[in-house]
Design a protein around this motif. Sequence first.
Motif, PDB file in Angstrom:
ATOM      1  N   ARG A 182       0.853  -1.188   0.000  1.00 34.08           N
ATOM      2  CA  ARG A 182       0.000   0.000   0.000  1.00 34.08           C
ATOM      3  C   ARG A 182       0.886   1.234   0.000  1.00 34.08           C
ATOM      4  NH1 ARG A 182      -5.487  -0.066   3.124  1.00 34.08           N
ATOM      5  NH2 ARG A 182      -4.328  -1.503   4.396  1.00 34.08           N
ATOM      6  N   ASP A 183       1.988   1.180   0.675  1.00 34.29           N
ATOM      7  CA  ASP A 183       3.054   2.168   0.586  1.00 34.29           C
ATOM      8  C   ASP A 183       4.348   1.425   0.921  1.00 34.29           C
ATOM      9  OD1 ASP A 183       3.478   2.117   3.423  1.00 34.29           O
ATOM     10  OD2 ASP A 183       1.939   3.631   3.692  1.00 34.29           O
ATOM     11  N   GLU A 202       3.988  -0.706   4.225  1.00 35.25           N
ATOM     12  CA  GLU A 202       2.937  -1.707   4.365  1.00 35.25           C
ATOM     13  C   GLU A 202       3.053  -2.763   3.273  1.00 35.25           C
ATOM     14  OE1 GLU A 202      -1.012  -0.050   6.171  1.00 35.25           O
ATOM     15  OE2 GLU A 202      -0.413   1.191   4.465  1.00 35.25           O
ATOM     16  N   TRP A 212      -8.498  -7.388  -1.260  1.00 38.38           N
ATOM     17  CA  TRP A 212      -7.394  -6.533  -0.825  1.00 38.38           C
ATOM     18  C   TRP A 212      -7.126  -5.410  -1.819  1.00 38.38           C
ATOM     19  CZ3 TRP A 212      -3.299 -10.476   1.387  1.00 38.38           C
ATOM     20  CH2 TRP A 212      -3.776 -10.984   2.607  1.00 38.38           C
ATOM     21  N   GLN A 213      -7.240  -5.700  -3.108  1.00 35.10           N
ATOM     22  CA  GLN A 213      -7.063  -4.642  -4.106  1.00 35.10           C
ATOM     23  C   GLN A 213      -8.156  -3.588  -3.961  1.00 35.10           C
ATOM     24  OE1 GLN A 213      -6.481  -7.362  -7.600  1.00 35.10           O
ATOM     25  NE2 GLN A 213      -4.846  -5.890  -8.056  1.00 35.10           N
ATOM     26  N   GLY A 269      -7.329  -0.964  -1.556  1.00 33.33           N
ATOM     27  CA  GLY A 269      -6.247  -0.042  -1.883  1.00 33.33           C
ATOM     28  C   GLY A 269      -4.865  -0.669  -2.000  1.00 33.33           C
ATOM     29  N   TRP A 270      -4.764  -1.981  -1.849  1.00 34.03           N
ATOM     30  CA  TRP A 270      -3.467  -2.649  -2.010  1.00 34.03           C
ATOM     31  C   TRP A 270      -3.180  -2.820  -3.489  1.00 34.03           C
ATOM     32  CZ3 TRP A 270      -0.346  -3.655   2.089  1.00 34.03           C
ATOM     33  CH2 TRP A 270      -0.923  -3.562   3.349  1.00 34.03           C
ATOM     34  N   ARG A 271      -1.900  -2.705  -3.872  1.00 32.82           N
ATOM     35  CA  ARG A 271      -1.516  -2.929  -5.273  1.00 32.82           C
ATOM     36  C   ARG A 271      -0.532  -4.095  -5.335  1.00 32.82           C
ATOM     37  NH1 ARG A 271       3.516  -1.249  -6.159  1.00 32.82           N
ATOM     38  NH2 ARG A 271       4.396   0.268  -4.744  1.00 32.82           N
TER      39      ARG A 271
END
Length: 92
Positions: A8-9, A12, A48-49, A52-54
């Motif tokens: 996420r960043d 994370e 999860w995507q 906001g998770w990539r």
Amino acid sequence: MRQTILQRDSAERLTLRTDDYGTTGTGADGQIVEEHGTDRHAEILARWQAEGWRIAADENIRPEHAAPSDGGTSGIADAPGPAGTVTDGESS
């Protein structure tokens, strides 16, 4: 075995792994955050995507206990002793 790493960043990170035992999600600290006894990889990945998770990496990986990719038994031909010298059922 399939493994997907999500971020996420830079701090994370989640790892989603599916194998013969099911699907496990772990945090950057190695703690299990989600675990299922069946293949739920696609379902969890989509959720999860949406949160906001990539995807940082997504690959099929060879389990450590699997036979070598050439199909042989690891190290048996190089082993000392009779196992390393057997041909056509006879030892030399």
